[in-house]
Design a protein around this motif. Sequence first.
Motif, PDB file in Angstrom:
ATOM      1  N   PRO A 182       0.819  -1.222   0.000  1.00  0.00           N
ATOM      2  CA  PRO A 182       0.000   0.000   0.000  1.00  0.00           C
ATOM      3  C   PRO A 182       0.846   1.263   0.000  1.00  0.00           C
ATOM      4  N   LYS A 183       0.331   2.280  -0.645  1.00  0.00           N
ATOM      5  CA  LYS A 183       0.995   3.578  -0.645  1.00  0.00           C
ATOM      6  C   LYS A 183       1.019   4.152   0.771  1.00  0.00           C
ATOM      7  N   MET A 184       1.957   5.061   1.002  1.00  0.00           N
ATOM      8  CA  MET A 184       1.982   5.784   2.269  1.00  0.00           C
ATOM      9  C   MET A 184       0.741   6.661   2.377  1.00  0.00           C
ATOM     10  N   GLN A 185       0.395   7.041   3.585  1.00  0.00           N
ATOM     11  CA  GLN A 185      -0.790   7.870   3.790  1.00  0.00           C
ATOM     12  C   GLN A 185      -0.698   9.199   3.049  1.00  0.00           C
ATOM     13  N   ASP A 186       0.533   9.676   2.831  1.00  0.00           N
ATOM     14  CA  ASP A 186       0.704  10.926   2.085  1.00  0.00           C
ATOM     15  C   ASP A 186       0.814  10.700   0.586  1.00  0.00           C
ATOM     16  N   GLY A 187       0.611   9.452   0.147  1.00  0.00           N
ATOM     17  CA  GLY A 187       0.663   9.143  -1.277  1.00  0.00           C
ATOM     18  C   GLY A 187       2.019   8.691  -1.772  1.00  0.00           C
ATOM     19  N   GLY A 188       3.017   8.701  -0.900  1.00  0.00           N
ATOM     20  CA  GLY A 188       4.354   8.299  -1.307  1.00  0.00           C
ATOM     21  C   GLY A 188       4.490   6.795  -1.482  1.00  0.00           C
ATOM     22  N   ASN A 189       5.608   6.387  -2.077  1.00  0.00           N
ATOM     23  CA  ASN A 189       5.859   4.968  -2.286  1.00  0.00           C
ATOM     24  C   ASN A 189       6.160   4.277  -0.957  1.00  0.00           C
ATOM     25  N   PRO A 190       5.804   2.987  -0.840  1.00  0.00           N
ATOM     26  CA  PRO A 190       5.995   2.276   0.435  1.00  0.00           C
ATOM     27  C   PRO A 190       7.463   2.208   0.838  1.00  0.00           C
ATOM     28  N   LEU A 191       7.672   2.261   2.168  1.00  0.00           N
ATOM     29  CA  LEU A 191       9.019   2.189   2.733  1.00  0.00           C
ATOM     30  C   LEU A 191       9.285   0.855   3.407  1.00  0.00           C
ATOM     31  N   PHE A 192       8.328   0.382   4.175  1.00  0.00           N
ATOM     32  CA  PHE A 192       8.528  -0.806   5.008  1.00  0.00           C
ATOM     33  C   PHE A 192       8.173  -2.066   4.230  1.00  0.00           C
ATOM     34  N   HIS A 193       9.166  -2.904   4.009  1.00  0.00           N
ATOM     35  CA  HIS A 193       8.973  -4.164   3.314  1.00  0.00           C
ATOM     36  C   HIS A 193       9.510  -5.315   4.149  1.00  0.00           C
ATOM     37  N   SER A 194       8.955  -6.484   3.938  1.00  0.00           N
ATOM     38  CA  SER A 194       9.592  -7.702   4.434  1.00  0.00           C
ATOM     39  C   SER A 194      10.805  -7.925   3.549  1.00  0.00           C
ATOM     40  N   TYR A 195      11.986  -7.822   4.109  1.00  0.00           N
ATOM     41  CA  TYR A 195      13.181  -7.632   3.279  1.00  0.00           C
ATOM     42  C   TYR A 195      14.309  -8.546   3.716  1.00  0.00           C
ATOM     43  N   SER A 196      14.904  -9.264   2.811  1.00  0.00           N
ATOM     44  CA  SER A 196      15.902 -10.285   3.129  1.00  0.00           C
ATOM     45  C   SER A 196      17.291  -9.692   3.327  1.00  0.00           C
ATOM     46  N   TRP A 197      17.906 -10.094   4.427  1.00  0.00           N
ATOM     47  CA  TRP A 197      19.309  -9.770   4.622  1.00  0.00           C
ATOM     48  C   TRP A 197      20.169 -10.555   3.642  1.00  0.00           C
ATOM     49  N   GLU A 198      21.333 -10.016   3.374  1.00  0.00           N
ATOM     50  CA  GLU A 198      22.300 -10.784   2.603  1.00  0.00           C
ATOM     51  C   GLU A 198      22.662 -12.068   3.340  1.00  0.00           C
ATOM     52  N   VAL A 199      22.745 -11.999   4.670  1.00  0.00           N
ATOM     53  CA  VAL A 199      22.986 -13.174   5.508  1.00  0.00           C
ATOM     54  C   VAL A 199      21.700 -13.506   6.251  1.00  0.00           C
ATOM     55  N   ARG A 200      21.207 -14.723   6.025  1.00  0.00           N
ATOM     56  CA  ARG A 200      19.949 -15.144   6.640  1.00  0.00           C
ATOM     57  C   ARG A 200      20.251 -15.811   7.981  1.00  0.00           C
ATOM     58  N   THR A 201      20.194 -15.044   9.039  1.00  0.00           N
ATOM     59  CA  THR A 201      20.579 -15.576  10.339  1.00  0.00           C
ATOM     60  C   THR A 201      19.670 -16.714  10.794  1.00  0.00           C
ATOM     61  N   SER A 202      18.467 -16.801  10.247  1.00  0.00           N
ATOM     62  CA  SER A 202      17.545 -17.858  10.672  1.00  0.00           C
ATOM     63  C   SER A 202      18.014 -19.238  10.232  1.00  0.00           C
ATOM     64  N   GLY A 203      18.937 -19.325   9.308  1.00  0.00           N
ATOM     65  CA  GLY A 203      19.415 -20.619   8.822  1.00  0.00           C
ATOM     66  C   GLY A 203      20.844 -20.900   9.210  1.00  0.00           C
ATOM     67  N   SER A 204      21.295 -20.426  10.377  1.00  0.00           N
ATOM     68  CA  SER A 204      22.697 -20.567  10.760  1.00  0.00           C
ATOM     69  C   SER A 204      22.892 -21.760  11.691  1.00  0.00           C
ATOM     70  N   MET A 205      24.002 -22.484  11.495  1.00  0.00           N
ATOM     71  CA  MET A 205      24.279 -23.695  12.268  1.00  0.00           C
ATOM     72  C   MET A 205      25.524 -23.511  13.114  1.00  0.00           C
ATOM     73  N   ALA A 206      25.366 -23.684  14.421  1.00  0.00           N
ATOM     74  CA  ALA A 206      26.476 -23.564  15.351  1.00  0.00           C
ATOM     75  C   ALA A 206      26.925 -24.944  15.827  1.00  0.00           C
ATOM     76  N   ILE A 207      28.178 -25.025  16.245  1.00  0.00           N
ATOM     77  CA  ILE A 207      28.722 -26.245  16.844  1.00  0.00           C
ATOM     78  C   ILE A 207      28.715 -26.056  18.356  1.00  0.00           C
ATOM     79  N   THR A 208      28.120 -26.979  19.078  1.00  0.00           N
ATOM     80  CA  THR A 208      28.006 -26.818  20.518  1.00  0.00           C
ATOM     81  C   THR A 208      29.268 -27.299  21.231  1.00  0.00           C
TER      82      THR A 208
END
Length: 550
Positions: free
Chosen positions: A351-377
């Motif tokens: 959706p456009k901003m309330q003032d008619g501007g282009n949207p700013l907030f997106h679901s946006y992927s990091w270059e590094v996806r921390t949700s898929g990181s594997m650590a050694i215990t």
Amino acid sequence: MIRKHPMKTGLCLTLCALLCAGCASAPAGSPYADPASSAVDSNSPASSAVSSEAPAEGNIYDKPLTEKPVTFTYWVSLSANAAASISSYAENRMYPVVEEKTGVHLDFIHPTMGQEKEQFNLMIASRDLPDLIEYGWTSYNGGPEKAISDGIIIKLNDLIDQYAPDAKALMQSSPVVAKQSMTDSGSYYAFMAVGESNGKTQSGPFLRSDWMEELGLEDPTTLDEWGAVFEKFKTEKGAEAPFTTGPNTVVSGDIICGSFGIGGEYYQKDGKVMYGPIQPEYKGYLTLLRDWYDRGLLDPDFAANDNKAVAANMTSGKSGFTLNAAGNIGLFLNAVKDSDPNYDLRPIEYPKMQDGGNPLFHSYSWEVRTSGSMAITTECKDPELATKWVNYFYTEEGGLLKNFGIEGESYVIENGSPVMTDLIENNPDGLSRQQALGVWSRGDMPSPGPIIKLPDGNARVREAFELWNRYSDNATDVLLPPVTQTPEEAEELATMTTNINAYKEEMVIKFVMGRESLDNFDSFVDQMKSYHIDRVIELKQAALDRYNTR
């Protein structure tokens, strides 16, 4: 068995070019957060599995890494895509190939779906640790450095330097990737999922396009126009819950409240950390949702809905609009294609901003996806072998296997590039593309190694990526990058954020459902301040400042 492609094949050069081009154009920050358990990555090709540097001793994967079979225990969430047809990654077709190559067997431990965080915390508290844990370590209570100092996981710098040249090459492939792959103090704490692509936004709004055409409606571009479409779906199509979603979208999501110029949680404005729910504009956001709820436009069960409920609503005719992962467009279409040939979905722009501007907030992927990181215990008896094992996924051969599965079965090479077979694109068992990838590979969700994505076989899904990414880079101006707190900061934050998050969730749901008057919004803000939200913002600002100077 997959075929080994020489390092100078056209495929290798193509993937190397993609990686280099992606890193050169990478923005200074781009947040990634899985909006749903079935979320998918971009439709565009991403970073390569190829490292330009081979291990000095040659290809160590020409023979198993160990003379005697070794078993590691591996704690990892089973993706919703995979869970559609298998009960464990032990049934995934990829891992037997990896075991044959490396001599390493995995005993998988999967937390109950939907209870991952709770079961992770119980495991940490009991210190009954497996050898390997794949998790979003930036959400560890205290952050990754605290996980190291707590004796839960080990610092990986020396191991990566000695035994994981391919992983190191990818995790240092650009300044942005390098600083997102380590902590403020320079510690490698996990083997990261790394991807570059043109499609940073993978989730957004989509609706019943067959209903839109029947009703002669144009695609809505503002939140007011969204409401008008919902009203038509209710009155003309009998939709009981025109707009269906779950609690996270309402309580913490950015897409709708972003139109008011604020984030659903923490965000930045001109480099200054802000908290959306205490801003005056947040009352306008709550007022809109309350209006939709009162008029029967917002799903009355939103607070209890999970992904299955949303999917059922969208495929049964109960609902006609949702905010969800692009891959679910294909999933829903596939589910209904036999019972309703007229059923169709299409994405619409943010959706456009309330003032008619282009949207700013997106679901946006990091270059590094921390949700898929594997650590050694710290319980792992052979961290050197574990490091060599996971490095395989960062090689060309291992990267292809991880992302696409078994050559000749789930994908083939045509003109130097991978192409998915009908086993994935038109699965004989009725699985969607992402569900099939979840069985034959780990390419449906982030996991250690490179993320390589091909254009989706579904035209509507490809359309979604193109449409949602038109303005997605605007998000780098407002969203927080993956900052990390110091252990001392994290300890201070723990109680404060627990109280703030619980209170916010309770009150936002009450405001939207009319159980609390919006006249009490100022009291809500005052209570947030009594929970020390200003101090939390101060600590988040310190972390952002450190991230910007890494």
